[in-house]
Motif scaffolding. Structure first.
Motif, PDB file in Angstrom:
ATOM      1  N   GLY A 260       0.808  -1.210   0.000  1.00  0.00           N
ATOM      2  CA  GLY A 260       0.000   0.000   0.000  1.00  0.00           C
ATOM      3  C   GLY A 260       0.843   1.263   0.000  1.00  0.00           C
ATOM      4  O   GLY A 260       0.522   2.241  -0.697  1.00  0.00           O
ATOM      5  N   ARG A 261       1.919   1.269   0.765  1.00  0.00           N
ATOM      6  CA  ARG A 261       2.787   2.447   0.821  1.00  0.00           C
ATOM      7  C   ARG A 261       3.459   2.711  -0.523  1.00  0.00           C
ATOM      8  O   ARG A 261       3.568   3.864  -0.964  1.00  0.00           O
ATOM      9  N   ILE A 262       3.930   1.631  -1.176  1.00  0.00           N
ATOM     10  CA  ILE A 262       4.585   1.788  -2.479  1.00  0.00           C
ATOM     11  C   ILE A 262       3.583   2.319  -3.502  1.00  0.00           C
ATOM     12  O   ILE A 262       3.887   3.226  -4.290  1.00  0.00           O
ATOM     13  N   ALA A 263       2.370   1.761  -3.486  1.00  0.00           N
ATOM     14  CA  ALA A 263       1.343   2.220  -4.425  1.00  0.00           C
ATOM     15  C   ALA A 263       0.996   3.687  -4.188  1.00  0.00           C
ATOM     16  O   ALA A 263       0.834   4.464  -5.139  1.00  0.00           O
ATOM     17  N   ALA A 264       0.893   4.088  -2.918  1.00  0.00           N
ATOM     18  CA  ALA A 264       0.557   5.477  -2.601  1.00  0.00           C
ATOM     19  C   ALA A 264       1.659   6.427  -3.057  1.00  0.00           C
ATOM     20  O   ALA A 264       1.389   7.507  -3.599  1.00  0.00           O
ATOM     21  N   ALA A 265       2.903   6.003  -2.841  1.00  0.00           N
ATOM     22  CA  ALA A 265       4.037   6.850  -3.242  1.00  0.00           C
ATOM     23  C   ALA A 265       4.080   7.048  -4.748  1.00  0.00           C
ATOM     24  O   ALA A 265       4.538   8.089  -5.242  1.00  0.00           O
ATOM     25  N   GLU A 266       3.601   6.054  -5.512  1.00  0.00           N
ATOM     26  CA  GLU A 266       3.617   6.124  -6.973  1.00  0.00           C
ATOM     27  C   GLU A 266       2.276   6.585  -7.547  1.00  0.00           C
ATOM     28  O   GLU A 266       2.097   6.604  -8.770  1.00  0.00           O
ATOM     29  N   SER A 267       1.332   6.950  -6.652  1.00  0.00           N
ATOM     30  CA  SER A 267      -0.021   7.376  -7.070  1.00  0.00           C
ATOM     31  C   SER A 267      -0.703   6.323  -7.929  1.00  0.00           C
ATOM     32  O   SER A 267      -1.344   6.623  -8.944  1.00  0.00           O
ATOM     33  N   ILE A 268      -0.570   5.059  -7.529  1.00  0.00           N
ATOM     34  CA  ILE A 268      -1.206   3.938  -8.231  1.00  0.00           C
ATOM     35  C   ILE A 268      -2.462   3.537  -7.462  1.00  0.00           C
ATOM     36  O   ILE A 268      -2.411   3.281  -6.252  1.00  0.00           O
ATOM     37  N   VAL A 269      -3.584   3.500  -8.152  1.00  0.00           N
ATOM     38  CA  VAL A 269      -4.848   3.163  -7.512  1.00  0.00           C
ATOM     39  C   VAL A 269      -4.968   1.644  -7.378  1.00  0.00           C
ATOM     40  O   VAL A 269      -4.896   0.911  -8.373  1.00  0.00           O
ATOM     41  N   LEU A 270      -5.148   1.192  -6.145  1.00  0.00           N
ATOM     42  CA  LEU A 270      -5.339  -0.245  -5.894  1.00  0.00           C
ATOM     43  C   LEU A 270      -6.829  -0.553  -5.859  1.00  0.00           C
ATOM     44  O   LEU A 270      -7.619   0.201  -5.272  1.00  0.00           O
ATOM     45  N   THR A 271      -7.223  -1.640  -6.476  1.00  0.00           N
ATOM     46  CA  THR A 271      -8.620  -2.067  -6.454  1.00  0.00           C
ATOM     47  C   THR A 271      -8.849  -3.217  -5.479  1.00  0.00           C
ATOM     48  O   THR A 271      -9.982  -3.516  -5.120  1.00  0.00           O
ATOM     49  N   GLU A 272      -7.760  -3.858  -5.063  1.00  0.00           N
ATOM     50  CA  GLU A 272      -7.878  -4.930  -4.076  1.00  0.00           C
ATOM     51  C   GLU A 272      -6.521  -5.134  -3.412  1.00  0.00           C
ATOM     52  O   GLU A 272      -5.485  -5.159  -4.072  1.00  0.00           O
ATOM     53  N   LEU A 273      -6.541  -5.272  -2.096  1.00  0.00           N
ATOM     54  CA  LEU A 273      -5.312  -5.495  -1.330  1.00  0.00           C
ATOM     55  C   LEU A 273      -5.702  -6.285  -0.084  1.00  0.00           C
ATOM     56  O   LEU A 273      -6.461  -5.794   0.755  1.00  0.00           O
ATOM     57  N   ARG A 274      -5.172  -7.510   0.025  1.00  0.00           N
ATOM     58  CA  ARG A 274      -5.547  -8.363   1.156  1.00  0.00           C
ATOM     59  C   ARG A 274      -4.497  -9.441   1.382  1.00  0.00           C
ATOM     60  O   ARG A 274      -3.725  -9.766   0.471  1.00  0.00           O
ATOM     61  N   PRO A 275      -4.483  -9.995   2.592  1.00  0.00           N
ATOM     62  CA  PRO A 275      -3.611 -11.154   2.827  1.00  0.00           C
ATOM     63  C   PRO A 275      -4.004 -12.282   1.888  1.00  0.00           C
ATOM     64  O   PRO A 275      -5.196 -12.526   1.650  1.00  0.00           O
ATOM     65  N   ALA A 276      -3.048 -12.970   1.343  1.00  0.00           N
ATOM     66  CA  ALA A 276      -3.331 -13.976   0.321  1.00  0.00           C
ATOM     67  C   ALA A 276      -4.037 -15.197   0.859  1.00  0.00           C
ATOM     68  O   ALA A 276      -4.572 -15.985   0.104  1.00  0.00           O
ATOM     69  N   GLU A 277      -4.061 -15.390   2.196  1.00  0.00           N
ATOM     70  CA  GLU A 277      -4.761 -16.567   2.716  1.00  0.00           C
ATOM     71  C   GLU A 277      -6.238 -16.533   2.347  1.00  0.00           C
ATOM     72  O   GLU A 277      -6.883 -17.569   2.247  1.00  0.00           O
ATOM     73  N   GLY A 278      -6.768 -15.317   2.100  1.00  0.00           N
ATOM     74  CA  GLY A 278      -8.159 -15.246   1.674  1.00  0.00           C
ATOM     75  C   GLY A 278      -8.372 -15.798   0.285  1.00  0.00           C
ATOM     76  O   GLY A 278      -9.478 -16.063  -0.122  1.00  0.00           O
ATOM     77  N   ALA A 279      -7.297 -15.986  -0.485  1.00  0.00           N
ATOM     78  CA  ALA A 279      -7.427 -16.463  -1.857  1.00  0.00           C
ATOM     79  C   ALA A 279      -7.704 -17.950  -1.915  1.00  0.00           C
ATOM     80  O   ALA A 279      -8.208 -18.450  -2.891  1.00  0.00           O
ATOM     81  N   GLY A 280      -7.338 -18.671  -0.847  1.00  0.00           N
ATOM     82  CA  GLY A 280      -7.628 -20.088  -0.809  1.00  0.00           C
ATOM     83  C   GLY A 280      -6.472 -20.963  -1.237  1.00  0.00           C
ATOM     84  O   GLY A 280      -5.496 -20.525  -1.848  1.00  0.00           O
ATOM     85  N   LEU A 281      -6.596 -22.237  -0.885  1.00  0.00           N
ATOM     86  CA  LEU A 281      -5.532 -23.200  -1.143  1.00  0.00           C
ATOM     87  C   LEU A 281      -5.318 -23.430  -2.630  1.00  0.00           C
ATOM     88  O   LEU A 281      -4.187 -23.596  -3.088  1.00  0.00           O
ATOM     89  N   GLU A 282      -6.398 -23.436  -3.413  1.00  0.00           N
ATOM     90  CA  GLU A 282      -6.255 -23.714  -4.835  1.00  0.00           C
ATOM     91  C   GLU A 282      -5.379 -22.673  -5.521  1.00  0.00           C
ATOM     92  O   GLU A 282      -4.516 -23.000  -6.329  1.00  0.00           O
ATOM     93  N   GLU A 283      -5.594 -21.407  -5.183  1.00  0.00           N
ATOM     94  CA  GLU A 283      -4.783 -20.354  -5.798  1.00  0.00           C
ATOM     95  C   GLU A 283      -3.318 -20.496  -5.380  1.00  0.00           C
ATOM     96  O   GLU A 283      -2.405 -20.317  -6.191  1.00  0.00           O
ATOM     97  N   LEU A 284      -3.098 -20.821  -4.098  1.00  0.00           N
ATOM     98  CA  LEU A 284      -1.727 -21.021  -3.635  1.00  0.00           C
ATOM     99  C   LEU A 284      -1.074 -22.179  -4.378  1.00  0.00           C
ATOM    100  O   LEU A 284       0.073 -22.088  -4.817  1.00  0.00           O
ATOM    101  N   PHE A 285      -1.822 -23.262  -4.532  1.00  0.00           N
ATOM    102  CA  PHE A 285      -1.306 -24.434  -5.240  1.00  0.00           C
ATOM    103  C   PHE A 285      -0.920 -24.092  -6.669  1.00  0.00           C
ATOM    104  O   PHE A 285       0.165 -24.435  -7.143  1.00  0.00           O
ATOM    105  N   LEU A 286      -1.807 -23.387  -7.362  1.00  0.00           N
ATOM    106  CA  LEU A 286      -1.527 -23.018  -8.748  1.00  0.00           C
ATOM    107  C   LEU A 286      -0.344 -22.066  -8.842  1.00  0.00           C
ATOM    108  O   LEU A 286       0.463 -22.153  -9.771  1.00  0.00           O
ATOM    109  N   GLU A 287      -0.226 -21.191  -7.862  1.00  0.00           N
ATOM    110  CA  GLU A 287       0.889 -20.242  -7.870  1.00  0.00           C
ATOM    111  C   GLU A 287       2.220 -20.963  -7.660  1.00  0.00           C
ATOM    112  O   GLU A 287       3.210 -20.702  -8.349  1.00  0.00           O
TER     113      GLU A 287
END
Length: 304
Positions: A260-287
């Motif tokens: 968030g700090r890096i995005a703010a410093a670069e004036s980049i608008v974030l549409t989603e920012l969250r701990p990745a555990e909310g993404a679920g095991l399947e996304e972690l597995f694929l990653e």
């Protein structure tokens, strides 16, 4: 207990299993996950003495598989449900197993009842079985000697939803009685439902292992932005590695506040920012295994 210590197996210039180490503990179901060709089946063959390792050590209950007396009484194995004598009936397959282990014929009937094969089905030749019926027969065979360890490669293949639920209950009960279960599967959801521990493998190497909670806790941060390319460049300049993940987002091991700090410093608008555990095991597995899978293809380039 199954213990793999620095096991390596090569075929010419190809390394199928590369310095793999993990433990499957009693009273636990350990899920062994990875894309096709990741090294799961080779590892299991090494465990039960069908394939020799080039380096490292594999033991079950502290012994090399070949050193276990009457191994079927201690280790139940199902590596390929289709690799059963097609010309014999299901009952004949189990009777021969019982004879080999020195078990009474009554054990055959117990196993047929346990896996849900009827008397009529048990008298049919295996070549006339569906894949789901072969899986049930293979499970009956693996459980015949009342072993303390089960090694199962894709046992849910061919089972309908009711059959998968039945198998999950069977293996859960087996582990609760103190048994060790190592379960290989590409059905991630089913493994997630039953496994206490998970071992993720890709290109012969372990890429992650632990409980579901432990794996997701170390998943990092998931982020989406209006200009994902600019964000990726900004993160790189800050020394933070990020990779594509999920629906138009990126995953990074940095904390959300740092992103968030890096995005703010670069004036980049974030549409989603969250701990990745909310993404679920399947996304972690694929990653973690995505660059090891055959489905990792540039479709636009391939079809241009």
């Amino acid at each position: 207990m199954i213990k793999f210590e620095g096991v390596t197996k090569t075929y010419g210039n190809f390394t199928a299993v590369d310095d793999v180490s993990f433990v499957a503990k009693p009273g636990r179901v350990t899920g062994f996950l990875g894309p096709n060709g990741a090294g799961k089946s080779t590892s299991m063959r090494i465990m039960v003495g069908l394939t020799p390792a080039d380096r490292g050590k594999s033991t079950i209950g502290g012994l090399d598989y070949h050193a276990i007396p009457n191994p079927g009484r201690h280790v139940g194995v199902l590596l390929d449900a289709s690799a059963q004598h097609a010309g014999r009936t299901g009952r004949e397959v189990l009777v021969l197993t019982a004879m080999t282990m020195g078990l009474p014929d009554a054990r055959v009937d117990e196993m047929l009842e346990l896996v849900g094969l009827t008397e009529t089905e048990s008298k049919r030749r295996v070549k006339n079985y569906s894949l789901g019926m072969r899986q049930r027969l293979g499970l009956a065979n693996s459980l015949m000697g009342d072993p303390s360890v089960l090694i199962l490669d894709e046992p849910a293949n061919g089972l309908d939803p009711a059959g998968i639920h039945w198998m999950r209950s069977l293996l859960r009960h087996y582990a609760e009685r103190g048994g060790t279960v190592l379960l290989s599967s590409h059905l991630l959801h089913e493994v997630e439902m039953i496994a206490d521990e998970m071992v993720l493998i890709g290109r012969g190497k372990i890429v992650a292992q632990g409980t579901k909670a432990e794996l997701l806790h170390t998943a990092g941060t998931f982020v989406k932005a209006e200009d994902l390319t600019r964000l990726h460049s900004a993160l790189q300049r800050a020394g933070i590695k990020a990779s594509p993940s999920g629906d138009g987002g990126m995953r990074t091991e940095a904390e959300p506040i740092d992103i968030g700090r890096i995005a703010a410093a670069e004036s980049i608008v974030l549409t989603e920012l969250r701990p990745a555990e909310g993404a679920g095991l399947e996304e972690l597995f694929l990653e973690l295994t995505g660059d090891h899978a055959r489905e990792n293809v540039d479709f636009e380039g391939a079809m241009a």
